[in-house]
Enzyme design. Structure first.
Site, short mmCIF file in Angstrom:
data_model
loop_
_atom_site.label_atom_id
_atom_site.label_comp_id
_atom_site.label_asym_id
_atom_site.label_seq_id
_atom_site.Cartn_x
_atom_site.Cartn_y
_atom_site.Cartn_z
N LYS A 1 -2.98 -35.45 -35.66
CA LYS A 1 -3.30 -34.18 -36.34
C LYS A 1 -2.03 -33.38 -36.63
O LYS A 1 -1.83 -32.89 -37.73
CB LYS A 1 -4.24 -33.32 -35.47
CG LYS A 1 -5.56 -34.00 -35.12
CD LYS A 1 -6.50 -33.07 -34.36
CE LYS A 1 -6.01 -32.63 -33.00
NZ LYS A 1 -5.95 -33.69 -31.97
N ARG B 1 -12.43 -26.48 -30.92
CA ARG B 1 -12.64 -27.60 -30.00
C ARG B 1 -14.00 -27.51 -29.31
O ARG B 1 -14.33 -28.38 -28.52
CB ARG B 1 -11.56 -27.60 -28.93
CG ARG B 1 -10.36 -28.53 -29.24
CD ARG B 1 -9.37 -28.33 -28.12
NE ARG B 1 -8.51 -29.43 -27.86
CZ ARG B 1 -7.25 -29.53 -28.31
NH1 ARG B 1 -6.77 -28.62 -29.12
NH2 ARG B 1 -6.50 -30.54 -27.95
N ARG C 1 5.76 -33.50 -23.65
CA ARG C 1 4.77 -32.54 -23.17
C ARG C 1 4.35 -32.87 -21.74
O ARG C 1 4.19 -34.03 -21.39
CB ARG C 1 3.54 -32.56 -24.08
CG ARG C 1 3.77 -31.86 -25.37
CD ARG C 1 2.66 -32.06 -26.35
NE ARG C 1 1.32 -31.94 -25.78
CZ ARG C 1 0.22 -31.81 -26.53
NH1 ARG C 1 0.32 -31.79 -27.85
NH2 ARG C 1 -0.95 -31.73 -25.96
N ARG D 1 5.13 -40.29 -26.78
CA ARG D 1 5.44 -39.24 -27.76
C ARG D 1 6.51 -38.26 -27.28
O ARG D 1 6.53 -37.86 -26.13
CB ARG D 1 4.11 -38.49 -27.99
CG ARG D 1 4.15 -37.36 -28.92
CD ARG D 1 2.77 -37.06 -29.41
NE ARG D 1 1.93 -36.35 -28.45
CZ ARG D 1 0.74 -35.85 -28.76
NH1 ARG D 1 0.24 -36.03 -29.96
NH2 ARG D 1 0.03 -35.21 -27.86
N ARG E 1 -8.13 -35.13 -20.99
CA ARG E 1 -8.19 -34.56 -22.35
C ARG E 1 -9.20 -35.32 -23.20
O ARG E 1 -9.93 -34.73 -24.00
CB ARG E 1 -6.80 -34.59 -23.00
CG ARG E 1 -5.85 -33.55 -22.40
CD ARG E 1 -4.39 -33.89 -22.64
NE ARG E 1 -4.00 -33.75 -24.02
CZ ARG E 1 -2.91 -34.33 -24.55
NH1 ARG E 1 -2.12 -35.10 -23.80
NH2 ARG E 1 -2.62 -34.14 -25.81
P1 AMP Z 1 -3.06 -29.85 -28.29
O1 AMP Z 1 -1.63 -29.56 -28.50
O2 AMP Z 1 -3.91 -29.48 -29.45
O3 AMP Z 1 -3.31 -31.26 -27.81
O4 AMP Z 1 -3.53 -28.89 -27.08
C1 AMP Z 1 -2.93 -28.97 -25.80
C2 AMP Z 1 -3.82 -28.28 -24.78
O5 AMP Z 1 -3.96 -26.89 -25.11
C3 AMP Z 1 -5.25 -28.80 -24.67
O6 AMP Z 1 -5.36 -29.94 -23.85
C4 AMP Z 1 -5.95 -27.57 -24.07
O7 AMP Z 1 -5.64 -27.42 -22.70
C5 AMP Z 1 -5.27 -26.44 -24.82
N1 AMP Z 1 -5.94 -26.13 -26.11
C6 AMP Z 1 -5.41 -26.26 -27.36
N2 AMP Z 1 -6.27 -25.89 -28.30
C7 AMP Z 1 -7.41 -25.49 -27.64
C8 AMP Z 1 -8.66 -25.01 -28.07
N3 AMP Z 1 -8.97 -24.86 -29.37
N4 AMP Z 1 -9.58 -24.72 -27.09
C9 AMP Z 1 -9.30 -24.85 -25.78
N5 AMP Z 1 -8.13 -25.33 -25.31
C10 AMP Z 1 -7.17 -25.64 -26.23
#
Ligand code: AMP
Length: 215
Positions: free
Chosen positions: A13, A87, A160, A126, A171
């Site tokens: 994404k 989400r 990360r 990554r 996740r």
């Molecule tokens: P991402 O970078 O999108 O993979 O997000 C990393 C982490 O941030 C996720 O595993 C969640 O802990 C938190 N996170 C990001 N976006 C959301 C969202 N829309 N709702 C809840 N938690 C989020």
């Protein structure tokens, strides 16, 4: 044009969002990036979300909806790419209401389909440039010179905290329990398009371009 990129962690994404920003002047809204920024800023909210994120769980709807709400007020050029948001069904409802309040709507939800086995390899290899955010991968897309960003020349690469196998399992669980129902939700609204997220980056972006050009 406002779109959502929907898919499990590691589906690509962020990579595709960055290409759309460059090609179309759209604005990427990544709640993950916003939360990581909060995490490293040392604010109270940052401390609260850090542990939740490192465990691979979702932070509360209230926090992420608040973050998005702030961004929708700012000028946004050629529309928004929502990356990693919504989400949950509650977030999806909130996004619909927020867009309506700003006289806007959602044009397309692009589901990036990938199989779970591929995600483990993608996510655990990554890394990104700490300066410009360009995304690399140990095997699939290494930097041309190890440790040096192809895009901006910076020499600090970061991984990360939640790109480990254990956090990824959590996740993925969160994705299947709370986020995958959004596929049916947006299908019912007539907004869902699916692309093969396992294809090579250029092929995925061509498929996305095709969807956007006909919506
Ligand atoms: P991402 O970078 O999108 O993979 O997000 C990393 C982490 O941030 C996720 O595993 C969640 O802990 C938190 N996170 C990001 N976006 C959301 C969202 N829309 N709702 C809840 N938690 C989020």
């Amino acid at each position: 044009m406002n779109i959502i990129l929907l898919g499990p962690p590691g589906a690509g994404k962020g990579t595709q969002a960055k290409l759309l920003v460059d090609e179309r002047g759209m604005t990427q809204l990544s709640t993950g990036d916003m939360l990581r920024e909060a995490k490293s800023s040392g604010t109270e909210m940052g401390h609260r979300v850090a542990e939740v994120m490192n465990r691979g769980e979702l932070v509360t709807d209230e926090i992420v909806i608040g973050l998005i709400e702030e961004k929708l007020d700012a000028p946004h050029g050629n529309g928004f790419i929502f990356d990693g948001f919504p989400r949950t069904l509650a977030q999806a409802d909130a996004l619909g209401a927020l867009l309506a309040r700003h006289g806007q709507h959602l044009d397309a939800v692009i589901e990036m389909q990938v199989d779970d086995a591929a995600l483990v390899e993608r996510v655990t290899g990554r890394y990104t440039c700490a300066n410009c955010g360009a995304v690399y991968h140990d095997r699939i897309k290494p930097a041309a010179t190890a440790g040096v960003c192809d895009a901006c020349g910076a020499t600090q690469m970061v991984r990360r905290a939640d790109d480990t196998e254990d956090a990824l399992k959590q996740r993925l669980m969160e994705y299947y329990k709370k986020t995958s129902p959004l596929i049916g939700y947006y299908y019912a609204k007539g907004a869902l398009y699916s692309v093969d997220g396992l294809a090579e980056i250029g092929i995925v972006s061509a498929a996305i371009r095709k969807v956007l050009d006909k919506t």
